[in-house]
Design a protein around this motif. Structure first.
Motif, PDB file in Angstrom:
ATOM      1  N   SER A 109      16.510  34.421  28.579  1.00 12.73           N
ATOM      2  CA  SER A 109      16.781  35.132  29.823  1.00 12.73           C
ATOM      3  C   SER A 109      16.245  36.565  29.811  1.00 12.73           C
ATOM      4  CB  SER A 109      18.284  35.152  30.102  1.00 12.73           C
ATOM      5  OG  SER A 109      18.940  35.857  29.079  1.00 12.73           O
ATOM      6  N   GLY A 110      15.759  37.048  28.668  1.00 15.63           N
ATOM      7  CA  GLY A 110      15.165  38.366  28.592  1.00 15.63           C
ATOM      8  C   GLY A 110      15.650  39.169  27.409  1.00 15.63           C
ATOM      9  N   ILE A 111      14.765  39.395  26.438  1.00 16.16           N
ATOM     10  CA  ILE A 111      15.077  40.206  25.258  1.00 16.16           C
ATOM     11  C   ILE A 111      13.867  41.086  24.953  1.00 16.16           C
ATOM     12  CG2 ILE A 111      16.724  38.601  24.235  1.00 16.16           C
ATOM     13  CD1 ILE A 111      14.486  37.616  22.383  1.00 16.16           C
ATOM     14  N   SER A 112      14.123  42.222  24.282  1.00 15.10           N
ATOM     15  CA  SER A 112      13.011  43.078  23.866  1.00 15.10           C
ATOM     16  C   SER A 112      12.965  43.261  22.344  1.00 15.10           C
ATOM     17  CB  SER A 112      13.093  44.443  24.552  1.00 15.10           C
ATOM     18  OG  SER A 112      14.216  45.154  24.105  1.00 15.10           O
ATOM     19  N   PHE A 113      14.048  42.910  21.649  1.00 13.43           N
ATOM     20  CA  PHE A 113      14.096  43.031  20.194  1.00 13.43           C
ATOM     21  C   PHE A 113      14.900  41.865  19.631  1.00 13.43           C
ATOM     22  CE2 PHE A 113      16.117  44.306  16.229  1.00 13.43           C
ATOM     23  CZ  PHE A 113      15.052  44.825  15.521  1.00 13.43           C
ATOM     24  N   LEU A 114      14.390  41.266  18.562  1.00 12.67           N
ATOM     25  CA  LEU A 114      15.054  40.129  17.940  1.00 12.67           C
ATOM     26  C   LEU A 114      14.834  40.185  16.434  1.00 12.67           C
ATOM     27  CD1 LEU A 114      16.475  37.324  18.183  1.00 12.67           C
ATOM     28  CD2 LEU A 114      14.195  36.348  18.487  1.00 12.67           C
ATOM     29  N   SER A 115      15.895  39.984  15.668  1.00 13.41           N
ATOM     30  CA  SER A 115      15.817  39.905  14.215  1.00 13.41           C
ATOM     31  C   SER A 115      16.513  38.612  13.787  1.00 13.41           C
ATOM     32  CB  SER A 115      16.506  41.116  13.584  1.00 13.41           C
ATOM     33  OG  SER A 115      16.497  41.001  12.177  1.00 13.41           O
ATOM     34  N   VAL A 116      15.822  37.804  12.977  1.00 13.18           N
ATOM     35  CA  VAL A 116      16.366  36.517  12.544  1.00 13.18           C
ATOM     36  C   VAL A 116      16.222  36.356  11.030  1.00 13.18           C
ATOM     37  CG1 VAL A 116      15.877  35.385  14.747  1.00 13.18           C
ATOM     38  CG2 VAL A 116      14.182  35.282  12.926  1.00 13.18           C
ATOM     39  N   SER A 117      16.973  35.422  10.483  1.00 19.35           N
ATOM     40  CA  SER A 117      16.870  35.060   9.072  1.00 19.35           C
ATOM     41  C   SER A 117      16.997  33.548   8.945  1.00 19.35           C
ATOM     42  CB  SER A 117      17.992  35.693   8.253  1.00 19.35           C
ATOM     43  OG  SER A 117      17.917  37.084   8.276  1.00 19.35           O
ATOM     44  N   PRO A 118      16.227  32.944   8.038  1.00 14.74           N
ATOM     45  CA  PRO A 118      16.416  31.516   7.802  1.00 14.74           C
ATOM     46  C   PRO A 118      17.616  31.292   6.894  1.00 14.74           C
ATOM     47  CG  PRO A 118      14.724  32.341   6.347  1.00 14.74           C
ATOM     48  CD  PRO A 118      15.149  33.498   7.224  1.00 14.74           C
ATOM     49  N   SER A 119      18.297  30.192   7.100  1.00  8.44           N
ATOM     50  CA  SER A 119      19.381  29.775   6.223  1.00  8.44           C
ATOM     51  C   SER A 119      18.973  28.421   5.646  1.00  8.44           C
ATOM     52  CB  SER A 119      20.682  29.661   7.014  1.00  8.44           C
ATOM     53  OG  SER A 119      21.716  29.202   6.179  1.00  8.44           O
ATOM     54  N   PHE A 120      18.901  28.337   4.312  1.00  5.72           N
ATOM     55  CA  PHE A 120      18.418  27.114   3.665  1.00  5.72           C
ATOM     56  C   PHE A 120      18.945  27.048   2.235  1.00  5.72           C
ATOM     57  CE2 PHE A 120      15.415  30.492   2.936  1.00  5.72           C
ATOM     58  CZ  PHE A 120      15.037  30.355   1.617  1.00  5.72           C
ATOM     59  N   ASP A 121      18.809  25.899   1.599  1.00  5.28           N
ATOM     60  CA  ASP A 121      19.250  25.681   0.228  1.00  5.28           C
ATOM     61  C   ASP A 121      18.197  26.244  -0.729  1.00  5.28           C
ATOM     62  OD1 ASP A 121      19.873  24.739  -2.312  1.00  5.28           O
ATOM     63  OD2 ASP A 121      20.446  22.751  -1.607  1.00  5.28           O
ATOM     64  N   SER A 122      18.409  27.465  -1.198  1.00  8.60           N
ATOM     65  CA  SER A 122      17.424  28.131  -2.056  1.00  8.60           C
ATOM     66  C   SER A 122      17.368  27.538  -3.472  1.00  8.60           C
ATOM     67  CB  SER A 122      17.704  29.634  -2.121  1.00  8.60           C
ATOM     68  OG  SER A 122      18.982  29.866  -2.662  1.00  8.60           O
ATOM     69  N   ASN A 123      18.287  26.653  -3.813  1.00 11.06           N
ATOM     70  CA  ASN A 123      18.206  25.964  -5.105  1.00 11.06           C
ATOM     71  C   ASN A 123      17.168  24.848  -5.084  1.00 11.06           C
ATOM     72  OD1 ASN A 123      20.272  27.450  -6.402  1.00 11.06           O
ATOM     73  ND2 ASN A 123      21.795  26.246  -5.305  1.00 11.06           N
ATOM     74  N   ASN A 124      16.827  24.364  -3.893  1.00 10.57           N
ATOM     75  CA  ASN A 124      15.899  23.240  -3.773  1.00 10.57           C
ATOM     76  C   ASN A 124      14.674  23.544  -2.924  1.00 10.57           C
ATOM     77  OD1 ASN A 124      17.279  20.924  -5.226  1.00 10.57           O
ATOM     78  ND2 ASN A 124      18.920  21.688  -3.937  1.00 10.57           N
ATOM     79  N   LEU A 125      14.729  24.596  -2.141  1.00 12.34           N
ATOM     80  CA  LEU A 125      13.611  25.008  -1.288  1.00 12.34           C
ATOM     81  C   LEU A 125      13.292  26.472  -1.564  1.00 12.34           C
ATOM     82  CD1 LEU A 125      14.887  23.547   2.119  1.00 12.34           C
ATOM     83  CD2 LEU A 125      13.211  22.502   0.586  1.00 12.34           C
ATOM     84  N   THR A 126      12.006  26.819  -1.522  1.00  9.20           N
ATOM     85  CA  THR A 126      11.571  28.195  -1.704  1.00  9.20           C
ATOM     86  C   THR A 126      10.758  28.614  -0.495  1.00  9.20           C
ATOM     87  OG1 THR A 126      11.466  27.862  -4.100  1.00  9.20           O
ATOM     88  CG2 THR A 126      10.290  29.764  -3.211  1.00  9.20           C
ATOM     89  N   LEU A 127      11.180  29.690   0.156  1.00  9.26           N
ATOM     90  CA  LEU A 127      10.429  30.223   1.294  1.00  9.26           C
ATOM     91  C   LEU A 127       9.175  30.899   0.754  1.00  9.26           C
ATOM     92  CD1 LEU A 127      10.273  30.872   4.350  1.00  9.26           C
ATOM     93  CD2 LEU A 127      11.512  32.984   3.841  1.00  9.26           C
ATOM     94  N   THR A 128       8.004  30.456   1.231  1.00 10.61           N
ATOM     95  CA  THR A 128       6.745  31.002   0.721  1.00 10.61           C
ATOM     96  C   THR A 128       5.984  31.824   1.753  1.00 10.61           C
ATOM     97  OG1 THR A 128       5.523  28.984   1.294  1.00 10.61           O
ATOM     98  CG2 THR A 128       6.455  29.124  -0.939  1.00 10.61           C
ATOM     99  N   GLU A 129       6.260  31.592   3.040  1.00 10.51           N
ATOM    100  CA  GLU A 129       5.488  32.303   4.061  1.00 10.51           C
ATOM    101  C   GLU A 129       6.227  32.308   5.393  1.00 10.51           C
ATOM    102  OE1 GLU A 129       0.832  32.387   5.394  1.00 10.51           O
ATOM    103  OE2 GLU A 129       1.732  30.411   5.127  1.00 10.51           O
ATOM    104  N   THR A 130       6.047  33.384   6.139  1.00 12.01           N
ATOM    105  CA  THR A 130       6.546  33.496   7.504  1.00 12.01           C
ATOM    106  C   THR A 130       5.368  33.914   8.364  1.00 12.01           C
ATOM    107  OG1 THR A 130       8.717  34.196   6.702  1.00 12.01           O
ATOM    108  CG2 THR A 130       8.222  34.641   9.000  1.00 12.01           C
ATOM    109  N   VAL A 131       5.061  33.118   9.400  1.00 13.03           N
ATOM    110  CA  VAL A 131       3.912  33.392  10.260  1.00 13.03           C
ATOM    111  C   VAL A 131       4.384  33.544  11.701  1.00 13.03           C
ATOM    112  CG1 VAL A 131       1.708  32.488  11.112  1.00 13.03           C
ATOM    113  CG2 VAL A 131       2.384  32.088   8.738  1.00 13.03           C
ATOM    114  N   LYS A 132       3.921  34.584  12.368  1.00  9.03           N
ATOM    115  CA  LYS A 132       4.260  34.874  13.754  1.00  9.03           C
ATOM    116  C   LYS A 132       3.741  33.777  14.671  1.00  9.03           C
ATOM    117  CE  LYS A 132       1.856  37.835  16.323  1.00  9.03           C
ATOM    118  NZ  LYS A 132       1.591  37.023  17.496  1.00  9.03           N
ATOM    119  N   GLY A 133       4.562  33.428  15.665  1.00  8.30           N
ATOM    120  CA  GLY A 133       4.149  32.476  16.682  1.00  8.30           C
ATOM    121  C   GLY A 133       3.486  33.196  17.840  1.00  8.30           C
ATOM    122  N   ASP A 134       3.560  32.607  19.044  1.00  8.97           N
ATOM    123  CA  ASP A 134       2.860  33.162  20.194  1.00  8.97           C
ATOM    124  C   ASP A 134       3.758  33.828  21.224  1.00  8.97           C
ATOM    125  OD1 ASP A 134       4.111  30.912  21.148  1.00  8.97           O
ATOM    126  OD2 ASP A 134       2.286  29.895  21.769  1.00  8.97           O
TER     127      ASP A 134
END
Length: 140
Positions: free
Chosen positions: A55-80
């Motif tokens: 509906s309209g935002i100008s600033f957004l901050s997010v974090s992934p939530s995942f099982d870090s014992n079995n998955l490793t975050l390697t990259e974050t790429v901006k969308g469109d």
């Protein structure tokens, strides 16, 4: 024989945001969805996070939530959706102080499935840390 690890990564996160402040405004909302994927041990898997309602935002901050014992975050790429993003594990998006109402791909998180990952389904979700409108009103 190599055992296949089926990882079904899916969680629909709906973050309903209400505009606050002294000015009268309609209730706002932001809905995010996380793509479903299947992978096996040792695979790299990219998961898109999309804005499905905005509906309209100008600033957004997010974090992934995942099982870090079995998955490793390697990259974050901006969308469109946003023009600017600071990357990493806690990406932030800013739209020069103007409300943005676009929907589409916010970002893509890429994960490495650990070689010794437990065989089971894993969930990846997105936590909305901050969400502001063009008047800097918190819309969480």
């Amino acid at each position: 024989m190599k055992r296949i690890l089926a990882i079904i990564i899916s969680i629909m996160l709906i973050a309903s945001c209400a505009f606050t402040g002294l000015t009268a405004s309609a209730a706002g909302n932001l809905s995010l969805s996380v793509e479903s994927k299947t992978a096996k041990r040792g695979d790299t898997v990219s998961v898109a996070v999309k804005i499905t309602a905005n509906s309209g935002i100008s600033f957004l901050s997010v974090s992934p939530s995942f099982d870090s014992n079995n998955l490793t975050l390697t990259e974050t790429v901006k969308g469109d959706v946003f023009n600017a993003m600071t990357g990493g594990k806690n990406p932030t998006f800013q739209n020069s102080g103007e409300n943005l109402t676009k929907t589409g791909k916010l970002l893509t998180f890429t994960f490495k499935v650990n070689e010794n990952a437990t065989i089971k389904d894993y969930s990846i979700s997105v936590i909305v840390r901050q969400c502001y409108d063009e008047q800097d009103a918190n819309v969480l």
